[in-house]
Design a protein around this motif. Sequence first.
Motif, PDB file in Angstrom:
ATOM      1  N   ASP A   1       6.696  24.133  16.913  1.00 26.91           N
ATOM      2  CA  ASP A   1       7.750  23.575  16.063  1.00 26.91           C
ATOM      3  C   ASP A   1       7.501  23.801  14.572  1.00 26.91           C
ATOM      4  N   HIS A   2       6.242  23.742  14.132  1.00 23.58           N
ATOM      5  CA  HIS A   2       5.969  23.721  12.694  1.00 23.58           C
ATOM      6  C   HIS A   2       5.358  24.995  12.122  1.00 23.58           C
ATOM      7  N   LEU A   3       4.973  25.928  12.961  1.00 24.44           N
ATOM      8  CA  LEU A   3       4.388  27.170  12.446  1.00 24.44           C
ATOM      9  C   LEU A   3       5.383  28.326  12.434  1.00 24.44           C
ATOM     10  N   GLY A   4       6.633  28.049  12.743  1.00 26.49           N
ATOM     11  CA  GLY A   4       7.644  29.091  12.676  1.00 26.49           C
ATOM     12  C   GLY A   4       7.382  30.254  13.618  1.00 26.49           C
ATOM     13  N   TYR A   5       7.106  29.936  14.867  1.00 21.72           N
ATOM     14  CA  TYR A   5       6.819  30.982  15.851  1.00 21.72           C
ATOM     15  C   TYR A   5       7.893  32.074  15.867  1.00 21.72           C
ATOM     16  N   GLU A   6       9.120  31.704  15.609  1.00 23.42           N
ATOM     17  CA  GLU A   6      10.204  32.693  15.640  1.00 23.42           C
ATOM     18  C   GLU A   6      10.034  33.770  14.570  1.00 23.42           C
ATOM     19  N   ARG A   7       9.343  33.435  13.485  1.00 23.27           N
ATOM     20  CA  ARG A   7       9.147  34.399  12.389  1.00 23.27           C
ATOM     21  C   ARG A   7       7.853  35.199  12.529  1.00 23.27           C
ATOM     22  N   LEU A   8       6.998  34.821  13.457  1.00 22.76           N
ATOM     23  CA  LEU A   8       5.698  35.467  13.580  1.00 22.76           C
ATOM     24  C   LEU A   8       5.812  36.780  14.348  1.00 22.76           C
ATOM     25  N   ASP A   9       4.934  37.694  14.002  1.00 24.73           N
ATOM     26  CA  ASP A   9       4.930  39.037  14.575  1.00 24.73           C
ATOM     27  C   ASP A   9       4.228  39.024  15.936  1.00 24.73           C
ATOM     28  N   ARG A  10       5.001  39.271  16.964  1.00 22.24           N
ATOM     29  CA  ARG A  10       4.506  39.232  18.347  1.00 22.24           C
ATOM     30  C   ARG A  10       3.415  40.283  18.563  1.00 22.24           C
ATOM     31  N   GLU A  11       3.617  41.478  18.064  1.00 20.44           N
ATOM     32  CA  GLU A  11       2.639  42.553  18.274  1.00 20.44           C
ATOM     33  C   GLU A  11       1.310  42.230  17.575  1.00 20.44           C
ATOM     34  N   GLN A  12       1.379  41.690  16.370  1.00 25.40           N
ATOM     35  CA  GLN A  12       0.141  41.278  15.691  1.00 25.40           C
ATOM     36  C   GLN A  12      -0.607  40.251  16.524  1.00 25.40           C
ATOM     37  N   HIS A  13       0.123  39.319  17.081  1.00 25.22           N
ATOM     38  CA  HIS A  13      -0.517  38.282  17.888  1.00 25.22           C
ATOM     39  C   HIS A  13      -1.117  38.851  19.170  1.00 25.22           C
ATOM     40  N   MET A  14      -0.454  39.812  19.780  1.00 27.32           N
ATOM     41  CA  MET A  14      -1.017  40.424  20.990  1.00 27.32           C
ATOM     42  C   MET A  14      -2.297  41.191  20.646  1.00 27.32           C
ATOM     43  N   LEU A  15      -2.298  41.864  19.513  1.00 30.81           N
ATOM     44  CA  LEU A  15      -3.507  42.574  19.084  1.00 30.81           C
ATOM     45  C   LEU A  15      -4.635  41.588  18.781  1.00 30.81           C
ATOM     46  N   LEU A  16      -4.289  40.474  18.153  1.00 31.89           N
ATOM     47  CA  LEU A  16      -5.286  39.454  17.869  1.00 31.89           C
ATOM     48  C   LEU A  16      -5.865  38.889  19.165  1.00 31.89           C
ATOM     49  N   PHE A  17      -5.001  38.610  20.135  1.00 33.15           N
ATOM     50  CA  PHE A  17      -5.462  38.134  21.440  1.00 33.15           C
ATOM     51  C   PHE A  17      -6.459  39.131  22.036  1.00 33.15           C
ATOM     52  N   GLN A  18      -6.090  40.401  22.015  1.00 28.33           N
ATOM     53  CA  GLN A  18      -6.938  41.456  22.566  1.00 28.33           C
ATOM     54  C   GLN A  18      -8.284  41.502  21.840  1.00 28.33           C
ATOM     55  N   MET A  19      -8.265  41.375  20.521  1.00 28.17           N
ATOM     56  CA  MET A  19      -9.499  41.420  19.738  1.00 28.17           C
ATOM     57  C   MET A  19     -10.369  40.180  19.986  1.00 28.17           C
ATOM     58  N   LEU A  20      -9.753  39.024  20.122  1.00 23.83           N
ATOM     59  CA  LEU A  20     -10.521  37.816  20.419  1.00 23.83           C
ATOM     60  C   LEU A  20     -11.248  37.957  21.749  1.00 23.83           C
TER      61      LEU A  20
END
Length: 163
Positions: free
Chosen positions: A84-103
Amino acid sequence: MQKGEYRMEKLIEEYRQGCEPLREAVEGLSEEELRFQPAPDKWSIHQILIHVTDSEILSTHRLRKVLAEEEPLLLSFNQEAWVDHLGYERLDREQHMLLFQMLRASMLPLLENLTSAQLERVGQYPDGARFTFKELLEYRVQHVRDHLAQIARVKQAFREDKV
């Protein structure tokens, strides 16, 4: 090879591949499908993918704390507040998938050299719930499975909505 070792190998392998099934689950989906919410209080696939990464950030921290510290305090997060408060709709999905992969990749050298004593190290939540490193790792694998099932349900709801 002991039976427990085989299970750990399988667990680590599924952990390692965590991003692949997520990518496969969304391959070929339109932006409309990715952003579709089955109900006002249900997450879109886009939101699910961002959530999975946010959860992974915190869980990687928990796993490392349990390996490094003596019975550390582990903290949860309010996932609905993050959506609700981090604006998920505005966040870059591909960046997050890459971050997940790197973690996940960042944890592999630690996982590949675990001792049986490390698997039994414990962290504790403020409510007193205690979890071993192995249990926390199993939860990480199950978390992806659960959200893959959720993605499948959202895809089905989208198809039904378009009929």
